[in-house]
Motif scaffolding. Structure first.
Motif, PDB file in Angstrom:
ATOM      1  N   VAL A  65      15.453  -1.949  33.148  1.00 22.99           N
ATOM      2  CA  VAL A  65      14.309  -2.619  32.629  1.00 22.99           C
ATOM      3  C   VAL A  65      14.542  -3.963  32.271  1.00 22.99           C
ATOM      4  O   VAL A  65      15.454  -4.449  31.885  1.00 22.99           O
ATOM      5  CB  VAL A  65      13.823  -1.909  31.269  1.00 22.99           C
ATOM      6  CG1 VAL A  65      13.143  -0.713  31.700  1.00 22.99           C
ATOM      7  CG2 VAL A  65      15.045  -1.489  30.433  1.00 22.99           C
TER       8      VAL A  65
ATOM      9  N   GLY B 175      17.397   3.347  23.609  1.00 19.96           N
ATOM     10  CA  GLY B 175      16.542   4.625  23.527  1.00 19.96           C
ATOM     11  C   GLY B 175      17.163   5.761  24.145  1.00 19.96           C
ATOM     12  O   GLY B 175      17.463   5.642  25.083  1.00 19.96           O
TER      13      GLY B 175
ATOM     14  N   GLY C  71      18.734 -10.074  19.689  1.00 22.09           N
ATOM     15  CA  GLY C  71      19.305 -11.358  19.821  1.00 22.09           C
ATOM     16  C   GLY C  71      19.385 -12.212  18.693  1.00 22.09           C
ATOM     17  O   GLY C  71      20.346 -12.592  18.230  1.00 22.09           O
TER      18      GLY C  71
ATOM     19  N   TYR D 290      22.843  -0.286  34.067  1.00 18.69           N
ATOM     20  CA  TYR D 290      22.246  -1.203  33.488  1.00 18.69           C
ATOM     21  C   TYR D 290      21.249  -0.739  32.086  1.00 18.69           C
ATOM     22  O   TYR D 290      20.355  -0.930  31.930  1.00 18.69           O
ATOM     23  CB  TYR D 290      20.915  -1.706  34.177  1.00 18.69           C
ATOM     24  CG  TYR D 290      21.562  -2.514  35.745  1.00 18.69           C
ATOM     25  CD1 TYR D 290      22.013  -4.006  35.607  1.00 18.69           C
ATOM     26  CD2 TYR D 290      21.884  -1.735  36.643  1.00 18.69           C
ATOM     27  CE1 TYR D 290      22.657  -4.301  36.381  1.00 18.69           C
ATOM     28  CE2 TYR D 290      22.442  -2.306  37.761  1.00 18.69           C
ATOM     29  CZ  TYR D 290      22.908  -3.722  37.660  1.00 18.69           C
ATOM     30  OH  TYR D 290      23.502  -4.310  38.684  1.00 18.69           O
TER      31      TYR D 290
HETATM   32  P1  IMP Z   1      17.529  -6.845  24.109  1.00 16.78           P
HETATM   33  O1  IMP Z   1      18.754  -5.981  23.722  1.00 16.78           O
HETATM   34  O2  IMP Z   1      16.340  -6.044  23.416  1.00 16.78           O
HETATM   35  O3  IMP Z   1      17.617  -8.059  23.472  1.00 16.78           O
HETATM   36  O4  IMP Z   1      17.095  -6.834  25.513  1.00 16.78           O
HETATM   37  C1  IMP Z   1      18.144  -7.526  26.477  1.00 16.78           C
HETATM   38  C2  IMP Z   1      18.168  -6.821  27.788  1.00 16.78           C
HETATM   39  O5  IMP Z   1      18.741  -5.625  27.775  1.00 16.78           O
HETATM   40  C3  IMP Z   1      16.558  -6.556  28.381  1.00 16.78           C
HETATM   41  O6  IMP Z   1      16.468  -6.377  29.765  1.00 16.78           O
HETATM   42  C4  IMP Z   1      16.378  -5.009  27.975  1.00 16.78           C
HETATM   43  O7  IMP Z   1      15.582  -4.394  28.680  1.00 16.78           O
HETATM   44  C5  IMP Z   1      17.840  -4.557  28.182  1.00 16.78           C
HETATM   45  N1  IMP Z   1      18.085  -3.364  27.267  1.00 16.78           N
HETATM   46  C6  IMP Z   1      18.318  -3.262  25.818  1.00 16.78           C
HETATM   47  N2  IMP Z   1      18.489  -1.921  25.436  1.00 16.78           N
HETATM   48  C7  IMP Z   1      18.543  -1.269  26.365  1.00 16.78           C
HETATM   49  C8  IMP Z   1      18.625   0.397  26.538  1.00 16.78           C
HETATM   50  O8  IMP Z   1      19.017   1.056  25.610  1.00 16.78           O
HETATM   51  N3  IMP Z   1      18.548   0.709  27.935  1.00 16.78           N
HETATM   52  C9  IMP Z   1      18.196  -0.191  29.034  1.00 16.78           C
HETATM   53  N4  IMP Z   1      18.025  -1.666  28.901  1.00 16.78           N
HETATM   54  C10 IMP Z   1      18.202  -1.897  27.544  1.00 16.78           C
END
Ligand code: IMP
Length: 458
Positions: A274, A47, A136, A18
């Motif tokens: 997360v 990150g 998004g 994940y």
């Molecule tokens: P978004 O990518 O910011 O739209 O987030 C969508 C989902 O992907 C959320 O649950 C974030 O926490 C997860 N997510 C996005 N980028 C990362 C990453 O680099 N590591 C872990 N989870 C991520």
């Protein structure tokens, strides 16, 4: 006439759970075997952390090969660009003596994350726990193209063509989206300044990477987020907005797939996530999910847990939720960018096997094997691993003998604890492909390569 130079190839590295499996440290480890490290998806939501002798290096958009001066860096058209975050990353690296001039190339087809995207993500993304970086809404606008008579998506090439017009349109659209009285003019000023930093790295050559590979370059594509967060193959809506499966590397990375060689998967010996969404083997189940969501909302994280809990005492409680908190503390499972507590669960072998099948993975690196030493402090003194389908009748928790932290070797020649060796041997057979390396701690020297012996080859 001299013989034509042999063409190079590309490998793809992706996370199998994940996100946050420690992909960056594996890329850093492998980087010297490649000429180019390239990103193909995502943006500043990633990150990526690399432990260096002078402290942790945190990257969001710049590929993780950055510490190896001979390696070129490429950001492909499948990525979305947060200009300010990228400009500050470039400045942060320059302050550490790492200059990217001549090394970093960014496709001008990358979509631009606009202030309106960030505002919309902060408003709508909180329910699923997005990172709030506008990812998004940016990908959505790229597909939507128009709203009424106006274009809604811009690529870096639009900025190169007519930046005044694009900034003007973005300002107007951001003002319409903003309900909270944000200082849009200040946001746009910041973006304009950042564009002057980023612009010199942008190329309009759609075959820039191909040209290098034709000339013999070896490319490593570095996936962001992970297989379980793929926009289609993950569980909607708790996914990111790009494709995270390795096949997408050849779309978002701007290279014909004929150059593909192999796929490297990165997983962790405990799982974490997360944000919201299914995590079938979560320690403490819904209680953990609710606790982590509330902590993220209130801005509580690492420091608060360290101030209020003793992880060893928690492990002795024989309570799944308490074990999860302790593992988070001992394994430092907090968001790289946000510091949010990550939800923690047991290694889920069925999930891992499915991700390996779906992604067509050839070999695996398994990080955070040292964190399994925490289980030596539980009353059962064994390492639980979930085999069979989680939540279904077939789910089984297998228990392997635990080992203490003192048994983890500190020098490269010393053997692994036999209990860990036995667990790894079982795992390699269960997933059906070799384990190439294991992480025994975050430092570079704590990556242990495994020989392709019987121990890790099914
Ligand atoms: P978004 O990518 O910011 O739209 O987030 C969508 C989902 O992907 C959320 O649950 C974030 O926490 C997860 N997510 C996005 N980028 C990362 C990453 O680099 N590591 C872990 N989870 C991520």
């Amino acid at each position: 006439m001299g013989a034509a130079k042999e063409a190079g190839y590309a490998d793809v590295l992706v996370g199998l759970q994940y996100g946050d499996e420690g992909k960056a440290r594996v890329v850093d480890h492998l980087a010297t075997g490649y000429d180019v490290i390239a990103r193909f998806n995502g943006g500043a939501n990633a990150g990526h952390t690399i432990a260096t002798p002078s402290g942790a290096l945190r990257l969001r958009q710049v590929p993780s090969g950055v510490l190896h001066p001979g390696v070129a860096l490429y950001i492909g058209s499948g990525c979305v660009i947060g200009l300010q975050q990228l400009a500050s990353e470039i400045a942060m690296l320059a302050a550490q003596g790492i200059r990217l001039d001549g090394r970093l190339t960014i496709s001008d087809r990358c979509a631009l994350v606009q202030p309106r995207h960030v505002l919309a993500d902060r408003r709508d993304g909180a329910r699923i726990g997005t990172t709030g970086n506008g990812i998004g809404p940016c990908y959505a606008d790229l597909a939507a193209r128009m709203r009424g008579a106006e274009r809604v998506a811009f690529q870096l090439r639009d900025l190169r063509c007519d930046e005044d017009r694009v900034f003007e349109l973005m300002t107007r659209q951001a003002m319409r989206t903003d309900d909270d009285g944000n200082d849009i003019a200040a946001m746009m000023d910041g973006m304009r300044r950042a564009w002057t930093v980023v612009r010199p790295f942008v190329t309009d050559d759609a075959v820039a990477l191909l040209r290098r590979v034709e000339g013999g370059a070896r490319v490593l594509f570095e996936g962001a987020q992970s297989v379980m967060l793929d926009v289609v193959h993950g569980v909607q809506p708790w996914v990111t907005s790009s494709h995270t499966l390795p096949a997408y590397a050849y779309v978002g990375g701007d290279l014909p797939c004929r150059y593909h060689r192999k796929i490297i998967g990165v997983a962790k010996a405990i799982v974490s996530r997360v944000g919201s969404g299914p995590l079938p083997t979560e320690l403490g189940g819904q209680r953990s999910e609710a606790y982590c969501a509330a902590a993220a909302h209130a801005g509580r994280g690492r420091a608060d847990e360290a101030a209020s809990h003793d992880p060893l005492a928690l492990l002795a409680e024989a309570d799944a939720f308490a074990t999860g908190v302790a593992l988070r503390m001992l394994a430092n499972e907090y968001g790289t960018g946000t510091g949010r507590p990550r939800r923690v669960g047991l290694l889920d072998v069925a999930q891992l096997r499915l991700a390996i099948q779906q992604a067509g993975v050839d070999e695996v690196y398994l990080n955070k094997c040292d964190s399994l030493a925490a289980f030596a402090h539980t009353s059962e003194r064994c390492i639980p691993v979930v085999a069979g389908e989680a939540g279904c009748a077939g789910q089984r928790v297998l228990r392997f003998p635990a080992f203490g932290a003192e048994a983890i070797p500190t020098d490269a020649g010393a053997p692994l604890p036999p209990q860990l060796g036995a667990l790894l041997e079982w795992l390699a057979h269960a997933i059906g492909i070799p384990l190439r390396g294991v992480g025994l701690g975050p430092e570079r020297a704590q990556m242990r390569l495994l020989e392709p012996t019987q121990q890790n080859t099914p």
